[in-house]
Design a protein around this motif. Sequence first.
Motif, PDB file in Angstrom:
ATOM      1  N   ALA A 110     -48.388  20.701 109.916  1.00 18.29           N
ATOM      2  CA  ALA A 110     -47.650  20.224 108.749  1.00 18.29           C
ATOM      3  C   ALA A 110     -48.621  20.095 107.567  1.00 18.29           C
ATOM      4  O   ALA A 110     -49.783  19.740 107.756  1.00 18.29           O
ATOM      5  CB  ALA A 110     -46.997  18.880 109.058  1.00 18.29           C
ATOM      6  N   PRO A 111     -48.147  20.372 106.361  1.00 19.51           N
ATOM      7  CA  PRO A 111     -49.029  20.271 105.181  1.00 19.51           C
ATOM      8  C   PRO A 111     -49.693  18.903 105.043  1.00 19.51           C
ATOM      9  O   PRO A 111     -50.830  18.812 104.579  1.00 19.51           O
ATOM     10  CB  PRO A 111     -48.099  20.564 104.013  1.00 19.51           C
ATOM     11  N   ASP A 112     -49.016  17.858 105.469  1.00 17.52           N
ATOM     12  CA  ASP A 112     -49.605  16.519 105.369  1.00 17.52           C
ATOM     13  C   ASP A 112     -50.352  16.110 106.652  1.00 17.52           C
ATOM     14  O   ASP A 112     -50.742  14.961 106.814  1.00 17.52           O
ATOM     15  CB  ASP A 112     -48.540  15.479 105.037  1.00 17.52           C
ATOM     16  N   SER A 113     -50.557  17.050 107.567  1.00 16.47           N
ATOM     17  CA  SER A 113     -51.257  16.839 108.843  1.00 16.47           C
ATOM     18  C   SER A 113     -50.582  15.812 109.738  1.00 16.47           C
ATOM     19  O   SER A 113     -51.214  15.210 110.602  1.00 16.47           O
ATOM     20  CB  SER A 113     -52.721  16.441 108.614  1.00 16.47           C
ATOM     21  N   SER A 114     -49.271  15.617 109.583  1.00 17.88           N
ATOM     22  CA  SER A 114     -48.566  14.651 110.422  1.00 17.88           C
ATOM     23  C   SER A 114     -48.119  15.250 111.756  1.00 17.88           C
ATOM     24  O   SER A 114     -47.736  14.507 112.657  1.00 17.88           O
ATOM     25  CB  SER A 114     -47.343  14.095 109.677  1.00 17.88           C
ATOM     26  N   GLN A 169     -46.532  25.950 124.735  1.00 16.28           N
ATOM     27  CA  GLN A 169     -46.649  25.505 123.342  1.00 16.28           C
ATOM     28  C   GLN A 169     -46.252  24.035 123.295  1.00 16.28           C
ATOM     29  O   GLN A 169     -45.267  23.627 123.899  1.00 16.28           O
ATOM     30  CB  GLN A 169     -45.737  26.324 122.435  1.00 16.28           C
ATOM     31  N   ALA A 170     -47.062  23.249 122.580  1.00 12.97           N
ATOM     32  CA  ALA A 170     -46.779  21.815 122.506  1.00 12.97           C
ATOM     33  C   ALA A 170     -47.184  21.290 121.138  1.00 12.97           C
ATOM     34  O   ALA A 170     -48.033  21.864 120.462  1.00 12.97           O
ATOM     35  CB  ALA A 170     -47.527  21.067 123.600  1.00 12.97           C
ATOM     36  N   GLY A 171     -46.551  20.188 120.754  1.00 17.14           N
ATOM     37  CA  GLY A 171     -46.850  19.569 119.476  1.00 17.14           C
ATOM     38  C   GLY A 171     -47.277  18.136 119.651  1.00 17.14           C
ATOM     39  O   GLY A 171     -47.039  17.511 120.688  1.00 17.14           O
ATOM     40  N   GLY A 172     -47.930  17.620 118.611  1.00 14.67           N
ATOM     41  CA  GLY A 172     -48.353  16.230 118.645  1.00 14.67           C
ATOM     42  C   GLY A 172     -48.783  15.772 117.275  1.00 14.67           C
ATOM     43  O   GLY A 172     -48.981  16.578 116.357  1.00 14.67           O
ATOM     44  N   SER A 173     -48.932  14.466 117.128  1.00 13.84           N
ATOM     45  CA  SER A 173     -49.303  13.899 115.833  1.00 13.84           C
ATOM     46  C   SER A 173     -50.773  14.127 115.491  1.00 13.84           C
ATOM     47  O   SER A 173     -51.168  13.960 114.338  1.00 13.84           O
ATOM     48  CB  SER A 173     -48.978  12.409 115.790  1.00 13.84           C
TER      49      SER A 173
END
Length: 104
Positions: free
Chosen positions: A86-90, A45-49
């Motif tokens: 995130a709701p703001d797609s950040s 699992q990974a995250g990014g902008s």
Amino acid sequence: MSVSSSLVYTAPDGSAYVYQAAASGTCVTQTPAPSYPVPRSETRQAGGSTPSAAVQAGSQAARAAILAAGGSCTGWTTTSALVWAAPDSSWHVYDVTASASCAN
């Protein structure tokens, strides 16, 4: 090993040459190419902008986990599934699975 050659033709302007050659000697048997009978798969699992940044990070981590077991691998495939955004797609979080066939 021995090699012999002889000039057969020279272009009139000297721009090309054709040779006839022969070689003889003992050849070394090459090691057969490895077979890849072991299927391996890892999920990270990974995250990014951005979605692509998250998937890329997850793919790198999953591939690294497969290669950490040793051996060489071929036939890589990658799949991903969105876990959260995130709701703001950040920020985006993905589960990324890498699969390959490995030599051992």
